[in-house]
Design a protein around this motif. Structure first.
Motif, PDB file in Angstrom:
ATOM      1  N   ASP A  44       0.848  -1.177   0.178  1.00  0.00           N
ATOM      2  CA  ASP A  44      -0.004   0.014  -0.065  1.00  0.00           C
ATOM      3  C   ASP A  44       0.835   1.321  -0.052  1.00  0.00           C
ATOM      4  OD1 ASP A  44       1.190  -0.064   2.712  1.00  0.00           O
ATOM      5  OD2 ASP A  44      -0.968  -0.064   3.517  1.00  0.00           O
ATOM      6  N   LEU A  45       2.221   1.079   0.244  1.00  0.00           N
ATOM      7  CA  LEU A  45       3.021   2.187  -0.097  1.00  0.00           C
ATOM      8  C   LEU A  45       3.424   2.543  -1.504  1.00  0.00           C
ATOM      9  CD1 LEU A  45       4.907   4.457   1.438  1.00  0.00           C
ATOM     10  CD2 LEU A  45       6.741   2.653   1.306  1.00  0.00           C
ATOM     11  N   ILE A  46       3.140   3.718  -1.970  1.00  0.00           N
ATOM     12  CA  ILE A  46       3.317   4.052  -3.360  1.00  0.00           C
ATOM     13  C   ILE A  46       4.707   5.041  -3.332  1.00  0.00           C
ATOM     14  CG2 ILE A  46       2.612   4.810  -5.512  1.00  0.00           C
ATOM     15  CD1 ILE A  46       1.266   2.551  -4.529  1.00  0.00           C
ATOM     16  N   THR A  47       5.781   4.763  -3.657  1.00  0.00           N
ATOM     17  CA  THR A  47       6.843   5.679  -3.729  1.00  0.00           C
ATOM     18  C   THR A  47       6.737   6.886  -4.537  1.00  0.00           C
ATOM     19  OG1 THR A  47       8.179   4.662  -5.308  1.00  0.00           O
ATOM     20  CG2 THR A  47       8.490   3.703  -3.041  1.00  0.00           C
ATOM     21  N   LEU A  48       7.389   8.246  -4.409  1.00  0.00           N
ATOM     22  CA  LEU A  48       7.257   9.216  -5.316  1.00  0.00           C
ATOM     23  C   LEU A  48       7.746   8.875  -6.540  1.00  0.00           C
ATOM     24  CD1 LEU A  48       8.040  12.252  -2.994  1.00  0.00           C
ATOM     25  CD2 LEU A  48       6.125  11.097  -3.426  1.00  0.00           C
ATOM     26  N   GLU A  49       8.781   7.997  -6.606  1.00  0.00           N
ATOM     27  CA  GLU A  49       9.169   7.816  -8.039  1.00  0.00           C
ATOM     28  C   GLU A  49       8.179   6.807  -8.877  1.00  0.00           C
ATOM     29  OE1 GLU A  49      13.076   5.803  -8.273  1.00  0.00           O
ATOM     30  OE2 GLU A  49      14.041   7.453  -7.557  1.00  0.00           O
ATOM     31  N   GLU A  50       7.667   6.030  -8.018  1.00  0.00           N
ATOM     32  CA  GLU A  50       6.444   5.192  -8.716  1.00  0.00           C
ATOM     33  C   GLU A  50       5.291   6.135  -9.135  1.00  0.00           C
ATOM     34  OE1 GLU A  50       5.879   0.815  -6.862  1.00  0.00           O
ATOM     35  OE2 GLU A  50       5.942   2.377  -5.285  1.00  0.00           O
ATOM     36  N   LEU A  51       4.874   6.798  -8.314  1.00  0.00           N
ATOM     37  CA  LEU A  51       3.929   8.015  -8.578  1.00  0.00           C
ATOM     38  C   LEU A  51       4.158   9.023  -9.638  1.00  0.00           C
ATOM     39  CD1 LEU A  51       0.897   8.233  -7.378  1.00  0.00           C
ATOM     40  CD2 LEU A  51       1.985  10.219  -6.023  1.00  0.00           C
ATOM     41  N   ALA A  52       5.532   9.319  -9.779  1.00  0.00           N
ATOM     42  CA  ALA A  52       5.936  10.341 -10.732  1.00  0.00           C
ATOM     43  C   ALA A  52       5.562  10.052 -12.308  1.00  0.00           C
ATOM     44  CB  ALA A  52       7.282  10.405 -10.560  1.00  0.00           C
ATOM     45  N   VAL A  53       5.690   8.444 -12.513  1.00  0.00           N
ATOM     46  CA  VAL A  53       5.636   8.328 -13.789  1.00  0.00           C
ATOM     47  C   VAL A  53       4.209   8.484 -14.265  1.00  0.00           C
ATOM     48  CG1 VAL A  53       5.794   6.103 -15.528  1.00  0.00           C
ATOM     49  CG2 VAL A  53       7.461   6.342 -13.506  1.00  0.00           C
ATOM     50  N   PRO A  54       3.154   8.017 -13.846  1.00  0.00           N
ATOM     51  CA  PRO A  54       1.774   8.541 -14.420  1.00  0.00           C
ATOM     52  C   PRO A  54       1.545   9.922 -14.398  1.00  0.00           C
ATOM     53  CG  PRO A  54       1.617   7.216 -12.732  1.00  0.00           C
ATOM     54  CD  PRO A  54       2.935   7.078 -12.971  1.00  0.00           C
ATOM     55  N   PHE A  55       1.844  10.574 -13.113  1.00  0.00           N
ATOM     56  CA  PHE A  55       1.578  12.004 -12.760  1.00  0.00           C
ATOM     57  C   PHE A  55       2.200  12.866 -13.742  1.00  0.00           C
ATOM     58  CE2 PHE A  55       2.932  15.855 -10.901  1.00  0.00           C
ATOM     59  CZ  PHE A  55       1.539  16.176 -10.069  1.00  0.00           C
ATOM     60  N   SER A  56       3.496  12.577 -14.321  1.00  0.00           N
ATOM     61  CA  SER A  56       4.066  13.669 -15.198  1.00  0.00           C
ATOM     62  C   SER A  56       3.642  13.126 -16.548  1.00  0.00           C
ATOM     63  CB  SER A  56       5.855  13.273 -15.075  1.00  0.00           C
ATOM     64  OG  SER A  56       6.197  12.032 -15.333  1.00  0.00           O
ATOM     65  N   ARG A  57       3.458  12.053 -16.945  1.00  0.00           N
ATOM     66  CA  ARG A  57       2.645  11.658 -18.112  1.00  0.00           C
ATOM     67  C   ARG A  57       1.550  12.458 -18.469  1.00  0.00           C
ATOM     68  NH1 ARG A  57       1.704   6.836 -17.567  1.00  0.00           N
ATOM     69  NH2 ARG A  57      -0.503   6.636 -17.824  1.00  0.00           N
ATOM     70  N   HIS A  58       0.722  12.530 -17.610  1.00  0.00           N
ATOM     71  CA  HIS A  58      -0.582  13.166 -17.636  1.00  0.00           C
ATOM     72  C   HIS A  58      -0.183  14.734 -18.082  1.00  0.00           C
ATOM     73  CE1 HIS A  58      -3.612   9.868 -17.465  1.00  0.00           C
ATOM     74  NE2 HIS A  58      -2.832   9.435 -16.549  1.00  0.00           N
ATOM     75  N   LEU A  59       0.462  15.275 -17.275  1.00  0.00           N
ATOM     76  CA  LEU A  59       0.682  16.896 -17.146  1.00  0.00           C
ATOM     77  C   LEU A  59       1.392  16.872 -18.463  1.00  0.00           C
ATOM     78  CD1 LEU A  59       2.147  17.858 -13.616  1.00  0.00           C
ATOM     79  CD2 LEU A  59       0.061  18.832 -15.169  1.00  0.00           C
ATOM     80  N   CYS A  60       2.304  16.335 -19.107  1.00  0.00           N
ATOM     81  CA  CYS A  60       3.033  16.400 -20.181  1.00  0.00           C
ATOM     82  C   CYS A  60       1.933  16.431 -21.364  1.00  0.00           C
ATOM     83  CB  CYS A  60       4.109  15.367 -20.360  1.00  0.00           C
ATOM     84  SG  CYS A  60       5.573  15.782 -19.543  1.00  0.00           S
ATOM     85  N   GLU A  61       0.788  15.417 -21.311  1.00  0.00           N
ATOM     86  CA  GLU A  61       0.113  15.244 -22.336  1.00  0.00           C
ATOM     87  C   GLU A  61      -0.885  16.581 -22.574  1.00  0.00           C
ATOM     88  OE1 GLU A  61      -0.331  13.108 -24.936  1.00  0.00           O
ATOM     89  OE2 GLU A  61       1.651  12.269 -24.400  1.00  0.00           O
ATOM     90  N   HIS A  62      -1.076  16.784 -21.344  1.00  0.00           N
ATOM     91  CA  HIS A  62      -2.078  18.141 -21.265  1.00  0.00           C
ATOM     92  C   HIS A  62      -1.514  19.338 -21.861  1.00  0.00           C
ATOM     93  CE1 HIS A  62      -6.367  17.042 -19.643  1.00  0.00           C
ATOM     94  NE2 HIS A  62      -5.652  15.821 -19.493  1.00  0.00           N
ATOM     95  N   LEU A  63      -0.205  19.440 -21.361  1.00  0.00           N
ATOM     96  CA  LEU A  63       0.510  20.585 -21.740  1.00  0.00           C
ATOM     97  C   LEU A  63       0.753  20.647 -23.231  1.00  0.00           C
ATOM     98  CD1 LEU A  63       3.687  20.678 -19.223  1.00  0.00           C
ATOM     99  CD2 LEU A  63       1.913  22.572 -19.793  1.00  0.00           C
ATOM    100  N   LYS A  64       0.611  19.761 -24.081  1.00  0.00           N
ATOM    101  CA  LYS A  64       0.517  19.782 -25.561  1.00  0.00           C
ATOM    102  C   LYS A  64      -0.642  20.597 -26.244  1.00  0.00           C
ATOM    103  CE  LYS A  64       3.031  15.210 -25.898  1.00  0.00           C
ATOM    104  NZ  LYS A  64       2.983  13.985 -26.478  1.00  0.00           N
ATOM    105  N   HIS A  65      -1.857  20.447 -25.424  1.00  0.00           N
ATOM    106  CA  HIS A  65      -2.771  21.089 -25.987  1.00  0.00           C
ATOM    107  C   HIS A  65      -3.250  22.524 -24.999  1.00  0.00           C
ATOM    108  CE1 HIS A  65      -5.104  18.301 -23.470  1.00  0.00           C
ATOM    109  NE2 HIS A  65      -5.554  19.332 -23.006  1.00  0.00           N
TER     110      HIS A  65
END
Length: 337
Positions: A44-65
């Motif tokens: 149940d522990l989610i490290t910041l490195e694990e969380l960073a992968v989908p978190f940054s991907r969604h932000l980068c995708e939204h920044l495109k438009h």
């Protein structure tokens, strides 16, 4: 808030965060999407490195438009995300920057709605002790709820609406959100140019708590699902000649197929007066969720609650003269809004 106090389910506490939490950056939406996607089968522990992968991907995708993702003028972290999109920053550099700068405020603020923390926490901040967050039982139980599959659609729709409000600058140019029935989309006009924003169904569903506006039967946003929601004009389209802005967001609701077009469905009949009161409450939820639906409802129906209520009643009475027949649904669930 009345929104989740009236129906204190986990999904409605979650919706309280997505729909009514303070928006000074889009990080809340990216975090929600990251939590939907992150591997939850192990610890149940989610490290910041694990969380960073989908978190940054969604932000980068939204920044495109949508280049504007915050209300402040500059962000070193978003500059890194933009650099990644342009091929100037590597994946490892992006993840490192996300761990160091991406979660600074959002983890602290996620559970705060209207300047107070909600009663149900979905994760505990353990950055200082374990360099991550720990999911609570509430989040795992949320994943088992019938409405869970709708939440990702609702989060994206809310994110798109907020982006459009920021892009247009709501303080200078109030956003008028309109409905296109042909493609079931919400759109806005920018300098006489139409800009499609997001799915109408996905935008409205959270405010109705995932239920048919009329009978409270659970509805779905998943394409092809038997319970897929219909967008319906509360005051029927047949009364358009006597009702101002009948295509306005104020008059749009989600309905199950049975209520909208079933054997005993509404069709061109006018919903009863108690349902009009329900519509007024739903529209006040739009007001509470701020930009851009707040601005849209104010533009369409009035600046004050009494004026907005009077607007609905006048249009309902005008439609009654034209349509004559009153329709009432058969309840399929408990009243939740």
């Amino acid at each position: 808030m009345e929104f989740y106090q009236a129906d204190p389910t986990l999904e409605n506490y979650w919706r309280g965060v997505i729909l009514f939490g303070r928006n000074v950056a889009s990080y809340k939406f990216a975090l929600a999407h990251a939590l939907y996607e992150v591997d939850k089968t192990g610890s149940d522990l989610i490290t910041l490195e694990e969380l960073a992968v989908p978190f940054s991907r969604h932000l980068c995708e939204h920044l495109k438009h949508a280049p504007k993702q915050i209300t402040s003028s500059k962000s070193q972290y978003l500059d890194t995300c933009a650099g990644f999109n342009q091929g100037e920053v590597s994946q490892s550099q992006l993840i490192d920057s996300t761990v160091r700068r991406g979660f600074g405020v959002v983890l602290d603020a996620f559970h705060n709605v209207n300047a107070a923390e909600i009663d149900k926490r979905f994760f505990i901040d353990e950055r200082k002790t374990h360099k991550g967050i720990r999911l609570t039982d509430n989040f795992y139980l949320l994943g088992e709820r019938q409405q869970y599959q709708n939440l990702a659609f609702e989060t994206t729709a809310r994110w798109n609406l907020v982006e459009q409000a920021w892009a247009m600058g709501v303080s200078r140019n109030l956003v008028g959100v309109e409905f296109d029935e042909s493609n079931q989309m919400l759109f806005a006009k920018v300098n006489a140019r139409r800009v499609d924003i997001t799915s109408c169904c996905d935008s409205l569903n959270g405010y109705q708590k995932g239920r048919c506006f009329y009978c409270y039967r659970p509805i779905s946003l998943i394409p092809g699902d038997a319970e897929l929601a219909d967008v319906d004009h509360f005051i029927p389209w047949a009364a358009r000649e006597g009702v101002a802005n009948i295509n306005g967001v104020w008059n749009l609701v989600l309905a199950c197929k049975c209520c909208n077009r079933g054997a005993a469905g509404k069709f061109a009949h006018l919903p009863g007066i108690k349902l009009l009161e329900r519509l007024n409450r739903r529209n006040e939820y739009f007001i509470q969720s701020k930009l851009p639906l707040h601005e849209t409802i104010v533009q369409q129906t009035g600046r004050h609650p009494a004026v907005r209520k009077d607007f609905l009643e006048k249009n309902w009475n005008a439609a009654k003269v034209m349509l004559f027949h009153i329709w009432e649904p058969n309840a399929e669930g408990e009243a939740t809004f």
